[in-house]
Scaffold this motif. Sequence first.
Motif, PDB file in Angstrom:
ATOM      1  N   CYS A 198       0.854  -1.183   0.000  1.00 10.97           N
ATOM      2  CA  CYS A 198       0.000   0.000   0.000  1.00 10.97           C
ATOM      3  C   CYS A 198       0.895   1.239   0.000  1.00 10.97           C
ATOM      4  CB  CYS A 198      -0.922  -0.004   1.223  1.00 10.97           C
ATOM      5  SG  CYS A 198      -0.006   0.000   2.770  1.00 10.97           S
ATOM      6  N   LEU A 199       0.281   2.386  -0.169  1.00 14.00           N
ATOM      7  CA  LEU A 199       1.061   3.616  -0.286  1.00 14.00           C
ATOM      8  C   LEU A 199       1.924   3.875   0.956  1.00 14.00           C
ATOM      9  CD1 LEU A 199       1.356   5.580  -2.608  1.00 14.00           C
ATOM     10  CD2 LEU A 199      -0.334   7.064  -1.530  1.00 14.00           C
ATOM     11  N   TYR A 228       4.448   3.267  -9.425  1.00 10.91           N
ATOM     12  CA  TYR A 228       4.171   2.460  -8.237  1.00 10.91           C
ATOM     13  C   TYR A 228       3.074   1.444  -8.555  1.00 10.91           C
ATOM     14  CZ  TYR A 228       6.468   6.277  -5.650  1.00 10.91           C
ATOM     15  OH  TYR A 228       7.354   7.210  -5.194  1.00 10.91           O
ATOM     16  N   GLN A 282      -5.294   0.535  -2.305  1.00 13.18           N
ATOM     17  CA  GLN A 282      -4.974   1.745  -3.056  1.00 13.18           C
ATOM     18  C   GLN A 282      -5.773   2.900  -2.467  1.00 13.18           C
ATOM     19  OE1 GLN A 282      -6.541  -0.947  -4.761  1.00 13.18           O
ATOM     20  NE2 GLN A 282      -4.622  -2.020  -5.159  1.00 13.18           N
ATOM     21  N   PRO A 283      -5.157   4.074  -2.382  1.00 17.82           N
ATOM     22  CA  PRO A 283      -5.931   5.221  -1.879  1.00 17.82           C
ATOM     23  C   PRO A 283      -7.016   5.595  -2.888  1.00 17.82           C
ATOM     24  CG  PRO A 283      -3.746   5.900  -2.622  1.00 17.82           C
ATOM     25  CD  PRO A 283      -3.787   4.418  -2.730  1.00 17.82           C
ATOM     26  N   TRP A 314      -6.760   6.499  -6.835  1.00 16.84           N
ATOM     27  CA  TRP A 314      -5.460   5.999  -7.310  1.00 16.84           C
ATOM     28  C   TRP A 314      -5.537   5.649  -8.787  1.00 16.84           C
ATOM     29  CZ3 TRP A 314      -0.559   5.917  -6.056  1.00 16.84           C
ATOM     30  CH2 TRP A 314       0.298   4.972  -6.599  1.00 16.84           C
ATOM     31  N   THR A 315      -4.674   6.263  -9.567  1.00 15.93           N
ATOM     32  CA  THR A 315      -4.696   6.020 -11.008  1.00 15.93           C
ATOM     33  C   THR A 315      -3.566   5.099 -11.438  1.00 15.93           C
ATOM     34  OG1 THR A 315      -3.410   8.022 -11.336  1.00 15.93           O
ATOM     35  CG2 THR A 315      -5.801   8.215 -11.550  1.00 15.93           C
ATOM     36  N   ARG A 330      -2.966  -1.163  -9.981  1.00 12.61           N
ATOM     37  CA  ARG A 330      -3.614  -1.869  -8.872  1.00 12.61           C
ATOM     38  C   ARG A 330      -3.250  -3.337  -8.993  1.00 12.61           C
ATOM     39  NH1 ARG A 330      -8.403   0.743  -6.852  1.00 12.61           N
ATOM     40  NH2 ARG A 330      -8.385   2.897  -7.587  1.00 12.61           N
TER      41      ARG A 330
END
Lengths: 206, 254
Positions: free
Chosen positions: B159-160, B183, B189-190, B193-194, B197
């Motif tokens: 995760c971030l 990333y 994912q927040p 998030w683009t 995934r």
Amino acid sequence: MEEPPISRGFRSRRQEQTPKNRVPPGQYVTMDFPVLSAGPTPLNTLEKWTFVVQLGGSQRGKWNWTEFEALPQTTKKTDIHCVTKWSKLDTTWQGVTFDDLLKEAGLTEPPAPYIMAHCDGGYTTNLPVVDLIDGKGMIATRYEGLPIPAEHGGPARLFVPHLYFWKSAKWVRRLRFMERDERGFWESLGYHNYGDPWKEQRYDGD
Amino acid sequence: MMAIETMALPVRRLEWQLAHVREIVVETISVKSLRLHVTGWQGHRPGQHVDIRLTTEGGYQAQRSYSIASAPEDELLALTVERVNNGEVSPYLVDELRAGDQFELRGPIGGYFVWTADMGGPLCLIAGGAGVAPLMAMLRHRDGQSSRPLTLLLYSSRCLDDVIYREELDAMARCDPKLGIVYALTRKQPEGWTGQRGRIDKALLARVCFPPEQNPKIFVCGPTTFVEYVATLLVELGNDPLSIKTERFGPTGG
């Protein structure tokens, strides 16, 4: 350094049931089987696989997979020690001993004192022949009774367990006799030329 | 791989040296960087590692290897350590060690998984989790050069919040049009998030990596399964196996 400094607050978590004389200095026992290789795991097909014993420019023996599998088999249960600090106890390997390989190649005795092992992916490692004879080394094709997984060196890897495990070269395809010692892959990159774990010969100069 | 010339260098033993902990940087919830002063440190090349040795009062010693995360040009030597639960050494380094402490270290070790600016590019760095550490040494080294090769960092984390060096990486990329960072967040994912995934897959590698015709220099570092998977995909995509250098690590006994 004469007296190593005490690491404040550091405590051993070593499993005390491990007999001390089975684990070389600086090693710890692992239950896993870590993988260490310099590049991708080669994709191998058994149909194209061959194994060669080479002296000078000439081939002294060449086997395809079926022929190699028909050679006399030996099983060895022993501990292995990786230079990256892990040791694994009581591992079982099966394959063709170096002694049997020489016999099958029609060699009554080793024709030169050193060996370079050549592997898929270009990896090499060098060994004195005395460390391979008298049952000390084999070309292993089974681990714990099963074909060796590719990431652990299958279909065949050199197996010389009394030296650090990088000497037990994965994906071995050719053994070349040498009159003079030459350095292999890791041996040219700062690792010890011989690699005795009990003398902790990890790096050049150890 | 590699025609390696046998070098007739004088054999110099890698002696144990004292590392003084100057600063400990909290990177994520389970990762810290140890910033060390090592008297007489002879320098290193990005990608190399060190061995460290800890000693108990009873004289028991434990050794482990850690990648160097700092550039050769940096004043302090940085090691980035992830806590391996039930490990012996990493929980000590992450939870116990403080600035002012010292421990033994020797190195640098390893001469294959190495990139220096003179080796050029394009440079393709692929990291899984804490495997980013030796790649960070390469990026920091690269960042200090006047001429920088085209570079991609493809970095997989859960995760971030698990992304190590995120601020520094983002700052580097902002000032450097030749550096791309992608990333991949595998678990969480927040919102909004683009980016990628899930795990790095073949489609992503095909889309973001340099095509094999550009002869990229590829370094892959992370857990064994990650490296096996990514390296195999890279070969399937047409990259020369000899152009792919790998470092597989932990968590094993940590």
